[in-house]
Design an enzyme around this catalytic site. Structure first.
Site, PDB file in Angstrom:
ATOM      1  N   ASP A   1     -23.760   2.041   9.812  1.00  0.00           N
ATOM      2  CA  ASP A   1     -23.458   1.165   8.676  1.00  0.00           C
ATOM      3  C   ASP A   1     -23.521   1.976   7.381  1.00  0.00           C
ATOM      4  O   ASP A   1     -24.302   1.682   6.478  1.00  0.00           O
ATOM      5  CB  ASP A   1     -24.469   0.003   8.665  1.00  0.00           C
ATOM      6  CG  ASP A   1     -24.132  -1.051   7.622  1.00  0.00           C
ATOM      7  OD1 ASP A   1     -22.980  -1.086   7.145  1.00  0.00           O
ATOM      8  OD2 ASP A   1     -25.038  -1.838   7.277  1.00  0.00           O
ATOM      9  N   ASN A   2     -22.715   3.032   7.328  1.00  0.00           N
ATOM     10  CA  ASN A   2     -22.665   3.925   6.160  1.00  0.00           C
ATOM     11  C   ASN A   2     -21.220   4.109   5.716  1.00  0.00           C
ATOM     12  O   ASN A   2     -20.811   5.211   5.350  1.00  0.00           O
ATOM     13  CB  ASN A   2     -23.255   5.296   6.519  1.00  0.00           C
ATOM     14  CG  ASN A   2     -24.730   5.226   6.805  1.00  0.00           C
ATOM     15  OD1 ASN A   2     -25.128   4.663   7.819  1.00  0.00           O
ATOM     16  ND2 ASN A   2     -25.549   5.774   5.924  1.00  0.00           N
TER      17      ASN A   2
END
Ligand code: SPV
Ligand code: MG
Length: 295
Positions: free
Chosen positions: A55-56
């Site tokens: 989740d970057n």
């Protein structure tokens, strides 16, 4: 039936505490709807996890949008998209809002961090905030871009996640509200509700407040109601439920080299076909295929 945007607006602005449940693909979106939830949280964490990436902002915004379009296609409840930081500056936000509206998404939530963002709950990462004036520009750009008046823009402040004070979170939230946000999301990675409780005590209730009680999951929902929170997002619980059961079933089949023991742990095929609405296709075939074609 009312537009999805109108329904999301009513849900968020209702005097009753409302709930959004996370979904990360068409199947989970259908399950969320079938359960009775009135809205979906298209979680960045869960969508990226379902893709097998972090989740970057490793998943591109168009990949996320594809998933959202599928979820919108197979459900009739509104979707609030976790749009992270908006994937760039105000101009990227404008483009995102345009495309999101075209895909039938009812609202978008954008956070005041620097692109590429880190997930708020993962340990060991820095969280850099953008200047509030820059973030207000994104809010104004989004509100000027949307075609449907009921489309929702949720401004999310990560001030507490970045280690800033409740006063800073309040200052930011008030600025975002004045810039035109329809609601404010106050994110926290604390295990207790004390900072958000303080935030709620001092919040001048002009726009609704949304919370995400993942880390303070032991706090009873009654406390959120008493604090006049408007919306609770259960942010990653279909993904984590699926992950746990997939792992357990994979391990059982791997070790036992057999399906004998696992049927009770998995959904019957009949339920799967029902969720896919195969009966509708049967009826359509009877109507549209030539009689006696044998198809
Ligand atoms: C998400 O679901 O992707 C969120 C909520 O943004 S959190 O992971 O808690 O930051
Ligand atoms: Mg997210």
């Amino acid at each position: 039936m009312e537009k999805k945007t109108t329904r999301l607006r009513q849900l968020i602005q209702s005097s009753q505490l409302a709930f959004l449940m996370e979904a990360h693909n068409g199947l989970s979106a259908k399950i969320v709807q079938k359960t009775g939830f009135q809205g979906i949280w298209a979680s960045g964490l869960s969508i990226s996890a379902a893709m097998g990436v972090r989740d970057n902002n490793e998943a591109s915004w168009t990949q996320v949008l594809e998933v959202c379009e599928l979820m919108a296609d197979v459900t009739n409840i509104p979707i609030l998209l976790d749009g992270d930081t908006g994937y760039g500056n105000f101009n990227n936000v404008r483009r995102l809002v345009k495309k999101v509206e075209q895909r039938g998404i009812a609202g978008i939530c954008i956070e005041d961090k620097v692109f590429p963002k880190n997930n708020s709950l993962v340990h060991g990462f820095e969280h850099s905030l953008v200047d509030p004036s820059e973030f207000c520009g994104k809010i104004k750009a989004a509100k000027d871009t949307q075609l449907d008046n009921d489309f929702i823009f949720v401004a999310r402040t990560e001030a507490l996640v970045a280690g800033q004070s409740v006063a800073e979170a309040l200052d930011r939230a008030h600025e975002y509200q004045h810039a035109g946000a329809d609601a404010v999301l106050i994110q926290s990675k604390a295990a207790d509700f004390s900072q958000i409780s303080e935030f709620m005590r001092q919040w001048r209730h002009q726009v609704p407040v949304i919370i995400v009680p993942t880390t303070y999951s032991s706090v009873p929902t009654r406390i959120f109601r008493e604090s006049e929170v408007s919306v609770v997002i259960w942010a990653n619980h279909t993904l984590r439920a699926a992950m746990k059961n997939m792992l357990a079933v994979c391990q059982a089949i791997y070790h036992q080299q057999s399906l004998v023991s696992i049927e009770a742990q998995i959904s019957p095929l009949a339920e799967l076909f029902a969720l896919q609405d195969v009966d509708e296709l049967k009826a359509a075939e009877a109507r549209y295929l030539p009689k006696g074609s044998g198809c």
